[in-house]
Design a protein around this motif. Sequence first.
Motif, PDB file in Angstrom:
ATOM      1  N   GLU A   1       2.642  15.420   9.408  1.00 43.61           N
ATOM      2  CA  GLU A   1       1.567  14.985   7.993  1.00 43.61           C
ATOM      3  C   GLU A   1       0.329  14.755   8.542  1.00 43.61           C
ATOM      4  O   GLU A   1      -0.929  14.457   8.034  1.00 43.61           O
ATOM      5  CB  GLU A   1       2.003  13.952   7.039  1.00 43.61           C
ATOM      6  CG  GLU A   1       3.233  14.416   5.930  1.00 43.61           C
ATOM      7  CD  GLU A   1       2.681  15.547   4.728  1.00 43.61           C
ATOM      8  OE1 GLU A   1       1.574  15.299   5.092  1.00 43.61           O
ATOM      9  OE2 GLU A   1       3.477  16.039   4.756  1.00 43.61           O
ATOM     10  N   VAL A   2       0.838  13.669   9.485  1.00 42.11           N
ATOM     11  CA  VAL A   2      -0.414  13.397  10.768  1.00 42.11           C
ATOM     12  C   VAL A   2      -1.099  14.323  10.970  1.00 42.11           C
ATOM     13  O   VAL A   2      -2.545  14.747  11.522  1.00 42.11           O
ATOM     14  CB  VAL A   2      -0.005  12.101  11.821  1.00 42.11           C
ATOM     15  CG1 VAL A   2      -1.354  11.761  12.162  1.00 42.11           C
ATOM     16  CG2 VAL A   2       0.396  10.852  10.950  1.00 42.11           C
TER      17      VAL A   2
ATOM     18  N   THR B   1       2.235   3.147   6.923  1.00 43.39           N
ATOM     19  CA  THR B   1       1.981   1.793   5.830  1.00 43.39           C
ATOM     20  C   THR B   1       1.209   1.375   5.607  1.00 43.39           C
ATOM     21  O   THR B   1       0.120   2.408   5.766  1.00 43.39           O
ATOM     22  CB  THR B   1       2.974   0.686   6.819  1.00 43.39           C
ATOM     23  OG1 THR B   1       2.780   0.208   6.158  1.00 43.39           O
ATOM     24  CG2 THR B   1       2.000   0.218   8.314  1.00 43.39           C
ATOM     25  N   SER B   2       0.978   0.646   4.792  1.00 47.67           N
ATOM     26  CA  SER B   2      -0.210   0.220   4.061  1.00 47.67           C
ATOM     27  C   SER B   2      -0.887  -1.595   4.049  1.00 47.67           C
ATOM     28  O   SER B   2       0.073  -1.995   4.060  1.00 47.67           O
ATOM     29  CB  SER B   2      -0.036   0.613   3.197  1.00 47.67           C
ATOM     30  OG  SER B   2      -1.240  -0.666   1.959  1.00 47.67           O
ATOM     31  N   CYS B   3      -2.105  -1.989   4.074  1.00 46.09           N
ATOM     32  CA  CYS B   3      -2.080  -3.414   4.435  1.00 46.09           C
ATOM     33  C   CYS B   3      -1.764  -3.862   2.991  1.00 46.09           C
ATOM     34  O   CYS B   3      -1.263  -5.503   3.061  1.00 46.09           O
ATOM     35  CB  CYS B   3      -3.091  -4.380   4.738  1.00 46.09           C
ATOM     36  SG  CYS B   3      -4.333  -3.281   3.414  1.00 46.09           S
ATOM     37  N   ASP B   4      -1.118  -3.360   2.248  1.00 48.78           N
ATOM     38  CA  ASP B   4      -0.769  -3.455   0.595  1.00 48.78           C
ATOM     39  C   ASP B   4       0.452  -4.119   0.655  1.00 48.78           C
ATOM     40  O   ASP B   4       1.187  -5.104  -0.185  1.00 48.78           O
ATOM     41  CB  ASP B   4      -1.195  -3.078  -0.701  1.00 48.78           C
ATOM     42  CG  ASP B   4      -3.116  -2.514  -0.835  1.00 48.78           C
ATOM     43  OD1 ASP B   4      -3.271  -4.180  -1.318  1.00 48.78           O
ATOM     44  OD2 ASP B   4      -3.161  -1.554  -0.677  1.00 48.78           O
TER      45      ASP B   4
ATOM     46  N   GLY C   1      -1.279   4.912   6.168  1.00 47.53           N
ATOM     47  CA  GLY C   1      -0.950   5.261   5.179  1.00 47.53           C
ATOM     48  C   GLY C   1      -0.723   4.847   3.536  1.00 47.53           C
ATOM     49  O   GLY C   1      -1.281   4.415   3.019  1.00 47.53           O
ATOM     50  N   PRO C   2      -0.170   5.076   2.604  1.00 47.62           N
ATOM     51  CA  PRO C   2       1.119   6.164   2.663  1.00 47.62           C
ATOM     52  C   PRO C   2       0.655   7.413   2.784  1.00 47.62           C
ATOM     53  O   PRO C   2      -0.030   8.141   2.502  1.00 47.62           O
ATOM     54  CB  PRO C   2       1.194   6.411   1.675  1.00 47.62           C
ATOM     55  CG  PRO C   2       1.240   5.958   0.010  1.00 47.62           C
ATOM     56  CD  PRO C   2      -0.195   4.694   1.723  1.00 47.62           C
ATOM     57  N   LEU C   3       1.062   8.050   3.915  1.00 47.34           N
ATOM     58  CA  LEU C   3       0.923   9.847   4.305  1.00 47.34           C
ATOM     59  C   LEU C   3       1.839  10.576   3.214  1.00 47.34           C
ATOM     60  O   LEU C   3       3.159  10.559   3.534  1.00 47.34           O
ATOM     61  CB  LEU C   3       1.457   9.821   5.469  1.00 47.34           C
ATOM     62  CG  LEU C   3       1.375   9.334   7.119  1.00 47.34           C
ATOM     63  CD1 LEU C   3       2.280   9.657   7.744  1.00 47.34           C
ATOM     64  CD2 LEU C   3      -0.516  10.201   6.860  1.00 47.34           C
ATOM     65  N   LEU C   4       1.056  11.261   2.183  1.00 49.80           N
ATOM     66  CA  LEU C   4       1.371  11.992   1.203  1.00 49.80           C
ATOM     67  C   LEU C   4       1.168  13.284   1.267  1.00 49.80           C
ATOM     68  O   LEU C   4      -0.199  13.557   2.063  1.00 49.80           O
ATOM     69  CB  LEU C   4       1.520  12.152   0.097  1.00 49.80           C
ATOM     70  CG  LEU C   4       1.990   9.972   0.302  1.00 49.80           C
ATOM     71  CD1 LEU C   4       1.663   9.650  -1.722  1.00 49.80           C
ATOM     72  CD2 LEU C   4       3.708  10.451  -0.512  1.00 49.80           C
ATOM     73  N   ALA C   5       1.684  14.335   0.806  1.00 51.05           N
ATOM     74  CA  ALA C   5       1.247  15.558   1.044  1.00 51.05           C
ATOM     75  C   ALA C   5       0.583  16.392   0.457  1.00 51.05           C
ATOM     76  O   ALA C   5       0.930  17.571  -0.104  1.00 51.05           O
ATOM     77  CB  ALA C   5       2.846  16.718   1.541  1.00 51.05           C
ATOM     78  N   ASN C   6      -1.108  15.182   0.226  1.00 49.27           N
ATOM     79  CA  ASN C   6      -1.099  16.225  -0.656  1.00 49.27           C
ATOM     80  C   ASN C   6      -2.279  16.300  -0.291  1.00 49.27           C
ATOM     81  O   ASN C   6      -3.870  15.938  -1.039  1.00 49.27           O
ATOM     82  CB  ASN C   6      -1.945  14.326  -1.760  1.00 49.27           C
ATOM     83  CG  ASN C   6      -2.625  13.955  -1.111  1.00 49.27           C
ATOM     84  OD1 ASN C   6      -2.105  13.902   0.116  1.00 49.27           O
ATOM     85  ND2 ASN C   6      -2.765  12.605  -1.687  1.00 49.27           N
ATOM     86  N   HIS C   7      -2.724  17.391   0.444  1.00 53.24           N
ATOM     87  CA  HIS C   7      -3.687  17.478   1.539  1.00 53.24           C
ATOM     88  C   HIS C   7      -3.654  19.477   1.177  1.00 53.24           C
ATOM     89  O   HIS C   7      -3.092  20.313   0.720  1.00 53.24           O
ATOM     90  CB  HIS C   7      -3.577  17.823   3.009  1.00 53.24           C
ATOM     91  CG  HIS C   7      -2.844  17.733   3.056  1.00 53.24           C
ATOM     92  ND1 HIS C   7      -1.715  19.163   3.752  1.00 53.24           N
ATOM     93  CD2 HIS C   7      -1.848  16.569   3.747  1.00 53.24           C
ATOM     94  CE1 HIS C   7      -0.810  18.632   4.231  1.00 53.24           C
ATOM     95  NE2 HIS C   7      -0.704  17.372   4.384  1.00 53.24           N
TER      96      HIS C   7
END
Length: 456
Positions: free
Chosen positions: A22-23, A217-220, A236-242
């Motif tokens: 994903e990255v 990850t996320s600071c939240d 993050g979150p690394l999601l496949a929305n690209h």
Amino acid sequence: MSIPHVLAIPFPAQGHVIPLMEVSKRLVERGIQVTFVNTDFIHKRVVDVLMDEDLLGDKIRLVSIPDGLEPGEDRNDLGLLAEAMFRVMPGKLAELIRETEEKGEKITCILADGSTGWALEVAQKMNIPKAAFWPASVALFASGLSIPKMISDGIINDEGVVIKHQKFQLATGIPDMSPANLTWACIGDAATQKIIFKVMVTMSKSAELADWFIGNTSCDLEPAALAFARRILPIGPLLANHRLDSSAGYFWPEDSNCLKWLDQQPHKSVVYVAFGSFTVFDQIQFQELALGLELCNRPFLWVVRPDITEEKDDAYPKGFEERISGRGKLVGWAPQQKVLAHPAIACFVSHCGWNSTMEGASNGIPFLCWPYFADQFLNESYICDLWRVGLRFDRHESGIIRREEIKRKVDQLLDDHNFGKRASDIKEKLANGIEEGGESDKNFSNFVQWLKALRA
Ligand code: UDP
């Protein structure tokens, strides 16, 4: 000016390859070229699953090097694998880099999974800029950083063996840790545990070498752990929305028919059940789970990986498939990110792997936690104790999670709207973080700028 060229090196396991891919796709979208270095074994699996229409283009080149194990050796034995990798892969990686550069292709940066610290050492020796990627929770990384303190506090000895069985906390806001659930302490036999402990020790040291350190990850989600392990910057979150929609990186072919089946189910009605890539059930627990899902009397989608139980034929209870037909859908491997984003999903019965945890959280789905090994107990604690978006299952004295317990917890979770409400709040925060200008987005953009500046 030529475009920057990143050499990405994952740890050879599904939960590591997916997020680093994903990255890589994101880097490609920002105009960077990526060579993705799998082990030969994983490379073959990934290429076998790739579909013709996969849009990798010429921007992500898939290559491979040996992992040091013989063809028939057990790659699910993580101790055996980690040791062989450490012995063989640094030399092979250096060779690959030399060959690539001899062809006139300069490598701008090595981007290595945090568990493959040896790759950062190779980069250091070859004078190549280096970045580390952490695909798990920062709390897990923080536990690695704290190993010297755990030894001096007498919690473990210097080989990682647990001496004191008392819960402790690294900082307020980081889940309590039970020594018996420390990652290395709940993987395989004593020999494996020692090797994985060594991997964690080396990992914390070699991460120091990295010029950049990014994490899924996320600071939240992990503010306290991120304050503890300050070097990791959340992307993050690394999601496949690209745009680069490709199944590259998956080890099993996905069964996307289940999405059509989900289309026919009522809104927030389906219990989604999946245990990632490693979990294996004994026959009694497998059947009890099947009977529990049947007892729930709700629609369910259950991922039954071909190797999830040792029983090859007749693994299901007698008559199960006929009784649940229409209401229950069984698949070998699901397009999980799409499933979790589907409006028909009500909750996620999960082993709490970090990717699954991030995917459930970013889709606002409440969890029922069924951890299997490694960091999954820590993730369960985030879900149940800190974010309060899920419940854990209680085990019967026999060690089994019984069918009645499965039904009881599914009902409890879905009858209490507070779980869904808190899960939706998290979803919203996570979406803000990856939107343009959000914390994760800014960190990633800065990383890309750094890469581009290396080529300037
Ligand atoms: N996954 C998937 N289809 C499935 C089950 C899992 O695509 O049927 C993906 C899931 O979306 C996640 C990864 O496999 O990205 C599993 O990683 P995780 O960290 O959750 O667990 P692990 O396999 O490392 O135990």
